[in-house]
Design a protein around this motif. Structure first.
Motif, PDB file in Angstrom:
ATOM      1  N   PRO A 311      15.923  25.644  -2.761  1.00 25.06           N
ATOM      2  CA  PRO A 311      16.506  24.540  -1.994  1.00 25.06           C
ATOM      3  C   PRO A 311      18.024  24.527  -2.152  1.00 25.06           C
ATOM      4  CG  PRO A 311      15.536  23.714  -4.006  1.00 25.06           C
ATOM      5  CD  PRO A 311      15.188  25.173  -3.945  1.00 25.06           C
ATOM      6  N   GLN A 312      18.684  23.827  -1.249  1.00 21.97           N
ATOM      7  CA  GLN A 312      20.133  23.694  -1.295  1.00 21.97           C
ATOM      8  C   GLN A 312      20.480  22.546  -2.234  1.00 21.97           C
ATOM      9  OE1 GLN A 312      21.853  23.478   2.644  1.00 21.97           O
ATOM     10  NE2 GLN A 312      20.164  24.686   3.515  1.00 21.97           N
ATOM     11  N   ILE A 313      21.183  22.898  -3.297  1.00 18.60           N
ATOM     12  CA  ILE A 313      21.537  21.910  -4.319  1.00 18.60           C
ATOM     13  C   ILE A 313      23.058  21.807  -4.349  1.00 18.60           C
ATOM     14  CG2 ILE A 313      21.362  21.264  -6.739  1.00 18.60           C
ATOM     15  CD1 ILE A 313      18.828  22.927  -6.911  1.00 18.60           C
ATOM     16  N   PHE A 314      23.580  20.601  -4.155  1.00 13.41           N
ATOM     17  CA  PHE A 314      25.021  20.378  -4.122  1.00 13.41           C
ATOM     18  C   PHE A 314      25.360  19.285  -5.120  1.00 13.41           C
ATOM     19  CE2 PHE A 314      23.785  21.787   0.107  1.00 13.41           C
ATOM     20  CZ  PHE A 314      24.616  22.879   0.286  1.00 13.41           C
ATOM     21  N   VAL A 315      26.436  19.529  -5.858  1.00 16.69           N
ATOM     22  CA  VAL A 315      26.892  18.550  -6.831  1.00 16.69           C
ATOM     23  C   VAL A 315      28.414  18.582  -6.930  1.00 16.69           C
ATOM     24  CG1 VAL A 315      26.717  20.084  -8.807  1.00 16.69           C
ATOM     25  CG2 VAL A 315      26.346  17.617  -9.141  1.00 16.69           C
ATOM     26  N   HIS A 316      29.080  18.951  -5.830  1.00 17.13           N
ATOM     27  CA  HIS A 316      30.526  19.113  -5.839  1.00 17.13           C
ATOM     28  C   HIS A 316      31.212  17.765  -5.667  1.00 17.13           C
ATOM     29  CE1 HIS A 316      30.537  18.495  -1.462  1.00 17.13           C
ATOM     30  NE2 HIS A 316      29.503  19.344  -1.411  1.00 17.13           N
ATOM     31  N   GLY A 317      32.536  17.773  -5.870  1.00 13.18           N
ATOM     32  CA  GLY A 317      33.318  16.559  -5.686  1.00 13.18           C
ATOM     33  C   GLY A 317      33.602  16.286  -4.226  1.00 13.18           C
ATOM     34  N   GLY A 318      34.066  15.052  -3.974  1.00 13.77           N
ATOM     35  CA  GLY A 318      34.370  14.677  -2.611  1.00 13.77           C
ATOM     36  C   GLY A 318      35.723  15.176  -2.157  1.00 13.77           C
ATOM     37  N   ASN A 319      35.895  15.262  -0.859  1.00 18.96           N
ATOM     38  CA  ASN A 319      37.139  15.753  -0.266  1.00 18.96           C
ATOM     39  C   ASN A 319      38.213  14.672  -0.353  1.00 18.96           C
ATOM     40  OD1 ASN A 319      38.888  17.426   1.073  1.00 18.96           O
ATOM     41  ND2 ASN A 319      38.178  16.815   3.109  1.00 18.96           N
ATOM     42  N   SER A 320      39.453  15.079  -0.691  1.00 18.29           N
ATOM     43  CA  SER A 320      40.574  14.151  -0.806  1.00 18.29           C
ATOM     44  C   SER A 320      41.406  14.228   0.459  1.00 18.29           C
ATOM     45  CB  SER A 320      41.433  14.490  -2.026  1.00 18.29           C
ATOM     46  OG  SER A 320      40.687  14.380  -3.216  1.00 18.29           O
ATOM     47  N   LEU A 321      41.482  13.053   1.179  1.00 21.75           N
ATOM     48  CA  LEU A 321      42.282  13.042   2.391  1.00 21.75           C
ATOM     49  C   LEU A 321      43.765  12.947   2.072  1.00 21.75           C
ATOM     50  CD1 LEU A 321      40.096  10.577   4.510  1.00 21.75           C
ATOM     51  CD2 LEU A 321      40.039  13.074   4.464  1.00 21.75           C
ATOM     52  N   GLY A 322      44.114  12.380   0.924  1.00 22.92           N
ATOM     53  CA  GLY A 322      45.518  12.247   0.562  1.00 22.92           C
ATOM     54  C   GLY A 322      46.086  13.493  -0.089  1.00 22.92           C
ATOM     55  N   CYS A 323      45.293  14.324  -0.624  1.00 21.10           N
ATOM     56  CA  CYS A 323      45.740  15.607  -1.233  1.00 21.10           C
ATOM     57  C   CYS A 323      44.597  16.591  -1.044  1.00 21.10           C
ATOM     58  CB  CYS A 323      46.119  15.413  -2.699  1.00 21.10           C
ATOM     59  SG  CYS A 323      44.933  14.453  -3.673  1.00 21.10           S
ATOM     60  N   SER A 324      44.644  17.342   0.028  1.00 20.33           N
ATOM     61  CA  SER A 324      43.509  18.167   0.453  1.00 20.33           C
ATOM     62  C   SER A 324      43.162  19.260  -0.537  1.00 20.33           C
ATOM     63  CB  SER A 324      43.806  18.784   1.821  1.00 20.33           C
ATOM     64  OG  SER A 324      44.982  19.583   1.760  1.00 20.33           O
ATOM     65  N   LYS A 325      44.134  19.666  -1.369  1.00 18.34           N
ATOM     66  CA  LYS A 325      43.867  20.755  -2.317  1.00 18.34           C
ATOM     67  C   LYS A 325      43.391  20.239  -3.668  1.00 18.34           C
ATOM     68  CE  LYS A 325      47.070  24.067  -0.279  1.00 18.34           C
ATOM     69  NZ  LYS A 325      48.215  25.001  -0.513  1.00 18.34           N
ATOM     70  N   ASN A 326      43.138  18.928  -3.742  1.00 23.88           N
ATOM     71  CA  ASN A 326      42.703  18.378  -5.018  1.00 23.88           C
ATOM     72  C   ASN A 326      41.483  17.508  -4.772  1.00 23.88           C
ATOM     73  OD1 ASN A 326      42.511  17.574  -7.661  1.00 23.88           O
ATOM     74  ND2 ASN A 326      44.207  16.115  -7.555  1.00 23.88           N
ATOM     75  N   ALA A 327      40.344  18.146  -4.579  1.00 19.26           N
ATOM     76  CA  ALA A 327      39.099  17.417  -4.396  1.00 19.26           C
ATOM     77  C   ALA A 327      38.637  16.851  -5.727  1.00 19.26           C
ATOM     78  CB  ALA A 327      38.054  18.334  -3.785  1.00 19.26           C
ATOM     79  N   GLY A 328      37.601  16.048  -5.645  1.00 15.87           N
ATOM     80  CA  GLY A 328      37.033  15.523  -6.870  1.00 15.87           C
ATOM     81  C   GLY A 328      36.415  16.609  -7.724  1.00 15.87           C
TER      82      GLY A 328
END
Length: 1400
Positions: A311-328
């Protein structure tokens, strides 16, 4: 876990500073007082254990179960089967428990949309969430036997989290709009130039201790406004426990809520799945929510024994609209079955970390994966990361140890494998790593040791393999040790290992490929880097250079900046650079190779020596080169460093260099404009640095064609700067082999540079440095301990060329030259060898000279040789009499039983022993006699022509006959060694050469007979009976082995009556002579049974025998070389004696030559043909002395009618012979015979082939050896005295007895035997005129009188006839003496020869 105690006040101060720096909002407002930082202020917590969040409180007891129909509006009962067929909207927590099944029908929504709302289903049966149905709640817990989530179904807890655990800081404070934290930290888009990007984050991570069974809500995101909370909600909780089978084709979501452009995203929640078996490719997600700053990922734990689908398992951070290169920050995914932890940010770039806190020890985790831009950090001091399997960092994964700016701790990393690909490991402090395999691909390991020397040493141990590929770097600004037991491979350009002090040890092999670098210290190191101690001001060599420690550990007190210790093989094709570079305890060889003519080993360091004068010890140098000017002055230059390979106790086995090893001084490189203004106020400019030291402890070295060892001085500045002095290069050889075990210890094809640097303007050039080597043992000289040149010796220890002294000239023979020997010449006399192989040591004499001087010199040796030759002649004569003289020569077929005729000598016969035999049967099947060509010598062996004669073409197959001829000729050919032995014996002892030739002839004849009789299948014959019985071919030879012939016979199954032809139809018929016309083998005609039987068809055998006997008597006088003269009597005899007697039988014979060979030699013989007859009767004297009337045949020649009486001069006879010769020649041409008739006129034109040694050959071949069988010997055993004998030798050719020796009483008269032998050796045949009496008879009678008298017993007279003519008589007397019976023979006659045959 490593622990250390500090002063409490100091620790409290450090913690406070960190907290205030990291969390400036802690003291900003009262509203933020509830935040709980990851580092607590409780000192007891720091002292007694690492930080760990408190465990969540136990869940409250379950309420009563809801009813299927009343509370849920479903159909059925929970204990049997409850079916939800319509949408359900709940407003409070629901607990469902029963023993039946629970089904939610397709498209049905089962929702409780409140924050923190909980739906718990605990059933014993099966659970089904049908197609396109959904469950929406804050917490969803399921316990069932089997569970199925069909396509389009979803369990959604996104953004509906309740309150996170107390005393956690997952929710960010302030108005930065940061993301919430849970499994990973929330992102923060706040810019702070005083901090590193990874030092700024939003909500912190928590619930590390429960990541194996996560049960925490996600945190809410921050807001950018005080009035409105824009932050996204945290993800909820999902927990499923399925006893048997889980089908997941839908989605299970616990994502954080989105915060939009004004709020931070919420962090992901928790998902815990436990089942025995799972299938399906659904989606499992606990990702952070998107927002102004993305929320951190949640935590997922999967405990499923058997997974058939992924199955597809995702646990990544969220996307940052104020600093696109620094996601969670990424959350955590834990696989309980494999005990592996995965940190993956789904390729979303971030500077926000995922915290890895305390690792379990019982049991250990198996693997840790940091993938796809995941950033994991181990923040706790003195932490250990230990797994049983693999730590893998892939696709921009980052693993950090410690806190930036606080490098005050050591960390441990223990695993089976550490794999890095496009990833980074950062260490703030020191790292103790222990793995079996360490692989890096385009990755970096950066170690910041800070200034704390107590923790500034990192140790990387990889027991099996360390590989750096594709620009991988290991960098430390402190001390670094890399240990292993296998291979360290820097495989290409951009691969570096560098540290302030670098130690590589214990590897089996180190390979530094082109473009790779090993460096220590680091170039352009920062101020916080640890500076190595170099001891450059010591007056004596540091002890660690000569005798380094055995442990190969990183020792900060030593002078080395780069050490390679206890490594068997080192292959350097790149760059090794350092101030003090040392190779210690290399086992086998060190290959230093680099292409492109760049440097390989380079030492560079600044150290000031006042005065600029030379210093150090050239015999064992260990000094750093001196720099120019002060260290921090403008334009100062550094001196060369030190390169040390091996040690006194552990030298290198071998060093192979194709690149360069350099310890050069630094040259002036130029300065800036501002620095030039400062320099204008000074007098002169900085000079170049002096060269350093290259010190090599080794056994052997190999400098390739492009190799360079360099320790040169640097160039001075343009403003009068002087050049630096050259450095020192020293070869300290170990165990130099000497004597027979010496091997060259150096092969130097490259260059060694030690010159001084050039000065500029008014500056002077520096002095050249030194190149030295350890003192060489005796016999060797020079820096590389080479052998002293030929003709010199060295008997003292040292390296100077002058110690090789010239060898004394008196010890050298005049035919000798001095040579070099392995290991050189240590003492006199010097070895030499002769100038040619013809001369022999020690005096360089030839073999003959050695023999001569061994026996006292030329005169004495000549006397001894003369005596030896005399003795050898005696021995050879006796040996020939003993072994050769009695050999039986192979002759024709033996006489038939009952015959008393001995055909060993066919020309000798007694009249009373003639016995006529009927041979008609033997000749009835005879077809043809084919004579072999050649004289049967080693240079001209027997051979047959390939074309079959006309006489046998009707009875043979021509093709098979040619094959048979090839085989016969191959057998008849002699080997080269047989002729070689004959040539040698002909020079040394001719009697033995003659015996050797006769023996080989017998062997060759026997081989031919065996081949024809038994080996060959007679395939060339047309007759089947002949092929079957092997009776169609027979080989025979004359007794002298000169002539061999092959007889062809009919098989009896031919149906033609015209073969075999009668004798008259076979005419002309050739009969070849045996022998070669020498005394050893005179010409003779062979009268065998077949030939006699054929001739008897027209001529009586008795007449034929007499003719052959008379002809052979004539042929004995024929000598090759004088054929023109000696053939004339034979021609006259044929015309006057033979042909008149044969003409009455219709036969005529002529002398002819046949079959000229390629060597120019001919075979001679008789040509027999039928005569044209006019019968007349003549009267001749018969054999018995009476007159007989016989027919005489006369040739009819036109124009000639005279008789013998009418022309007494014989002139008419010559004209007749000429006319007959022309007619017979034409007759031979018609019959295709090869040869010609020899008559008186043609005899004058007869030419003989004579070789270069004709005279010698004539003498040798006409010498009478002892024991030759042409001599007739009569021996009677003396009845009175043992060993007494009578030996009479008679020359039958000269009709004269040469000598007679009667050896009665030999034991008393030994001297007479020696005299007899000498007479035999020196006897040479000479043609003398016939004598009437025997001159030796008086001597015999006188000798017998002396020995006691004699009386006559009897007397006998024998008459001899040639055809019908009396040619001689033989008188025999027999006497009896006191000791012997003596027989005396007297031969006389009126003809040229007296032929006798006397049996023993």
């Amino acid at each position: 876990m490593a622990r250390i105690q500090f002063n409490f006040a100091f620790i409290h101060f450090v913690i406070t500073a960190i907290t205030l720096t990291t969390y400036p909002r802690v003291l900003s407002s009262d509203s933020e007082s509830d935040s709980f930082p990851i580092i607590d202020f409780d000192s007891n917590l720091l002292f007694h254990q690492d930080y760990s969040p408190p465990s969540p409180p136990p869940p409250p007891p379950h309420p009563p179960s809801a009813s299927c129909t009343d509370d849920l509006g479903g159909i059925g009962f929970i204990d049997t089967a409850c079916q939800i067929v319509t949408d359900v909207n709940l407003t409070r927590d629901v607990y469902i428990e029963g023993k039946g099944n629970f089904y939610i029908h397709p498209g049905v929504r089962f929702h409780c949309p409140n924050f923190g709302c909980s739906i718990t289903i605990n059933i014993s049966g099966n659970f089904n969430l049908s197609v396109n149905s959904s469950i929406l709640t804050g917490t969803f817990e399921l316990v069932a036997n089997n569970a199925s989530f069909f396509n389009g179904s979803v369990v959604n807890t996104t953004g509906l989290a309740g309150d996170p655990p107390p005393q956690t800081s997952g929710t960010p404070q302030g108005l930065e709009g940061a993301g919430g934290g849970h499994g990973g930290r929330g992102a923060c888009c706040l810019l702070d130039k005083e901090k590193l990007p990874e030092d700024v984050w939003g909500g912190d991570a928590y619930s590390w201790s429960s990541l194996q069974e996560p049960c925490s809500y996600g945190s809410k995101g921050g807001s950018t406004s005080k009035e409105v909370d824009y932050g996204g909600g945290g993800g909820g909780r999902v927990k499923m426990t399925v006893k048997e089978y889980l089908v997941l084709d839908g989605a299970i979501l616990a994502d954080g809520g989105h915060g939009g452009a004004k709020g931070g995203g919420g962090s992901g929640g928790s998902i815990h799945l436990k089942a025995y078996k799972m299938t399906g490719g659904g989606r499992i997600s606990a990702c952070g929510g998107n927002g102004f700053a993305g929320g951190g990922g949640g935590r997922i734990s999967v405990d499923i024994f058997s997974r058939h689908d992924d199955p597809q398992i995702f646990v990544h951070g969220g996307n940052s609209l104020g600093c696109s290169k620094n996601a969670g920050g990424a959350g955590t995914l834990y696989d309980a079955v494999a005990r592996s932890l995965t940190v993956s940010n789904h390729n979303m770039s971030t500077d926000t970390d995922t915290l890895l806190l305390e690792f379990p020890y019982q049991p250990l985790w198996t693997n840790i994966y940091v993938w796809n831009h995941g950033r994991a950090t181990v923040p706790l001091l003195w932490s250990r990361v230990q797994v049983q399997g693999q730590i893998s960092l892939l696709c921009s994964g980052v693993l950090s140890f410690g806190l930036a700016h606080y490098a005050s701790s050591e960390f441990e990393l223990l695993a089976e494998e550490l794999l890095m690909s496009d990833s980074v490991i950062k260490v703030y402090g020191a790292l103790r790593m222990s793995v079996k395999m360490f692989l890096m691909w385009n990755s970096q390991m950066l170690i910041d040791g800070g200034e704390d020397v107590t923790v500034g040493t990192s140790l990387l141990e990889a027991s099996n393999l360390v590989v750096l590929k594709e620009s991988s770097v290991i960098h430390s600004n402190a001390n670094l040790g890399v240990h292993g037991q296998g291979l360290l491979n820097l495989s290409g350009p951009g691969n570096w290992i560098e540290a302030q002090r670098l130690v590589l040890s214990l590897f089996y092999s180190i390979h530094v490929a082109p473009g790779s670098i090993l460096r220590g210290p680091v170039k352009n190191s920062t101020s916080n880097a640890i500076t190595p101690r170099l001891n450059c001001l010591l007056e004596e060599c540091p002890s660690e250079l000569l005798n380094p420690p055995e442990d190969c550990n990183v020792n900060t007190s030593l002078s080395f900046t780069l050490q390679i210790c206890r490594v068997e093989d080192i292959t350097v094709e790149g760059l090794i650079e350092g101030s003090v570079v040392h190779f210690h305890q290399g086992q086998n060889n060190i290959c230093s190779v680099f292409w492109n003519n760049k440097r390989v080993l380079h030492g560079l360091h600044w150290c000031c020596i006042e005065g600029g004068v030379s210093y150090g010890n050239a015999e064992l140098p260990c000094e750093i080169g001196s720099g120019s000017g002060e260290e921090k002055s403008v334009g100062s230059t550094a001196g060369g460093g030190i390169v040390v390979m091996g040690s006194l106790e552990h030298p290198l086995s071998s060093l192979f260099v194709e690149g360069s090893i350099r310890a050069d001084g630094e040259s002036f490189k130029g300065i800036t404009r501002d620095q030039l203004v400062v320099m204008n106020d000074t007098v002169g400019g900085p000079g170049g640095g002096s060269g350093g030291t290259i010190l090599l402890f080794l056994h052997t070295i190999d400098l390739g064609d492009y190799a360079v060892l360099s320790s040169v001085g640097g160039f001075g500045s343009p403003k009068g700067g002087g050049g630096g002095g050259g450095g020192r290069v020293h070869f300290h050889w170990s165990d130099i082999p000497t004597g027979d075990v010496y091997q060259p210890i150096a092969r130097v094809n490259g260059s060694i540079h030690i010159w001084g640097g050039l000065g500029r303007d008014e500056g002077h050039a520096g002095e050249n440095g030194t190149v030295s080597g350890k003192a060489c043992p005796k016999g060797l000289y020079g820096i590389f301990c080479e052998e002293c040149p030929a003709g010199t010796y060295k008997n003292v220890t040292g390296s100077d060329r002058a110690l090789c002294h010239t060898c004394p000239a008196d010890d050298l023979p005049h035919r000798a030259a001095y040579i070099t020997v392995r290991g050189g010449i240590a003492e006199t006399p010097c070895p030499y060898k002769c100038v040619s192989d013809r001369f022999h040591m020690p005096h360089c004499y030839t073999a003959l000279e050695e023999l001569i001087y061994t026996f006292g010199g030329p005169w004495l040796f000549g006397l001894l040789l003369l005596g030896l030759l005399i003795l050898l002649a005696l021995v050879l004569s006796v040996a020939r009499m003993k072994f050769v003289g009695v050999d039986e020569l192979p002759g024709p077929a033996p006489t038939q039983h009952g015959s008393q005729i001995d055909h060993s000598f066919p020309f000798l016969e007694s009249l009373n022993e003639v016995l006529e035999t009927n041979r008609a049967e033997e000749s009835q099947s005879h077809v043809h006699r084919l004579y072999f060509m050649g004289r049967n010598t080693f240079s001209e062996p027997w051979h047959l022509p390939h074309t079959p004669p006309e006489q046998i073409k009707e009875i043979v197959y021509e093709g098979a006959f040619n094959t048979f001829v090839d085989e016969i000729n191959g057998i008849a050919t002699y080997q080269w060694w047989e002729g070689a032995i004959y040539s040698i014996l002909s020079v040394l002892a001719y009697p033995l050469a003659w015996s050797w030739q006769q023996w080989r002839r017998r062997v060759k004849l026997q081989r031919l007979r065996e081949f024809v009789r038994s080996e060959y299948d007679h395939a060339c014959l047309r007759s089947c009976r002949s092929r079957a019985l092997y009776e169609g071919l027979k080989v025979a030879a004359t007794s002298d082995l000169m002539l061999v012939y092959m007889d062809f016979f009919l098989g009896g199954d031919e149906k033609r009556t015209d073969i075999p032809a009668p004798l008259r139809q076979r005419f002309p018929m050739s009969i070849l002579f045996g022998g070669d016309g020498s005394y050893m083998a005179p010409f003779s005609i062979q009268s065998d049974n077949i030939l006699t039987s054929l001739i008897s068809q027209m001529v009586p055998p008795t007449t034929w025998y007499r003719m052959t006997a008379g002809l052979n008597a004539q042929l004995r006088l024929v000598r090759r070389g004088r054929l023109r003269v000696t053939f004339q009597p034979v021609l006259r005899w044929l015309e006057t004696q033979a042909n008149p007697a044969l003409r009455i039988y219709g036969i005529h014979v002529d002398l002819a030559w046949f079959q000229a060979t390629t060597f120019g030699h001919c075979q001679y013989g008789l040509l027999v043909y039928a005569a044209e007859e006019e019968r007349e009767y003549i009267s001749v004297e018969g054999i018995d002395g009476a007159k007989q009337v016989e027919e005489d045949s006369r040739l009819l020649v036109s124009g000639v009618n005279n008789t013998h009486n009418e022309n007494p001069s014989g002139h008419w006879r010559e004209e007749m012979l000429v006319s007959q010769a022309h007619r017979r020649d034409s007759y031979m041409t018609r019959k295709k015979s090869y040869g010609g008739i020899i008559v008186t006129n043609s005899l004058r034109m007869l030419e003989e082939k004579r070789d270069l040694f004709y005279l010698i050959s004539f003498i040798v071949h006409n010498t009478k050896p002892v024991g030759h069988q042409d001599l007739v010997g009569l021996a009677f055993l003396c009845p009175f005295l043992r060993g007494s004998m009578l030996y009479s030798v008679i020359d039958l050719g000269a009709q004269q007895a040469l000598h007679v020796s009667i050896l009665c009483g030999m034991s008393h008269h030994g001297l007479m035997l020696l005299l007899h032998l000498f007479v035999d050796i020196l006897t040479i045949t000479v043609n003398r005129p016939r004598v009437k009496s025997s001159p030796f008879s008086h001597g015999i009678l006188a000798w017998m009188k002396v020995n006691g008298g004699f009386f006559q017993l009897d007397w006998l007279r024998v008459k001899f006839y040639n055809l019908n003519l009396l040619i001689g008589t033989l008188q025999i007397w027999r006497f009896k003496t006191a000791r012997c019976i003596v027989t005396i023979m007297s031969c006389s006659g009126s003809h040229d020869k007296c032929q006798i045959h006397i049996p023993h």
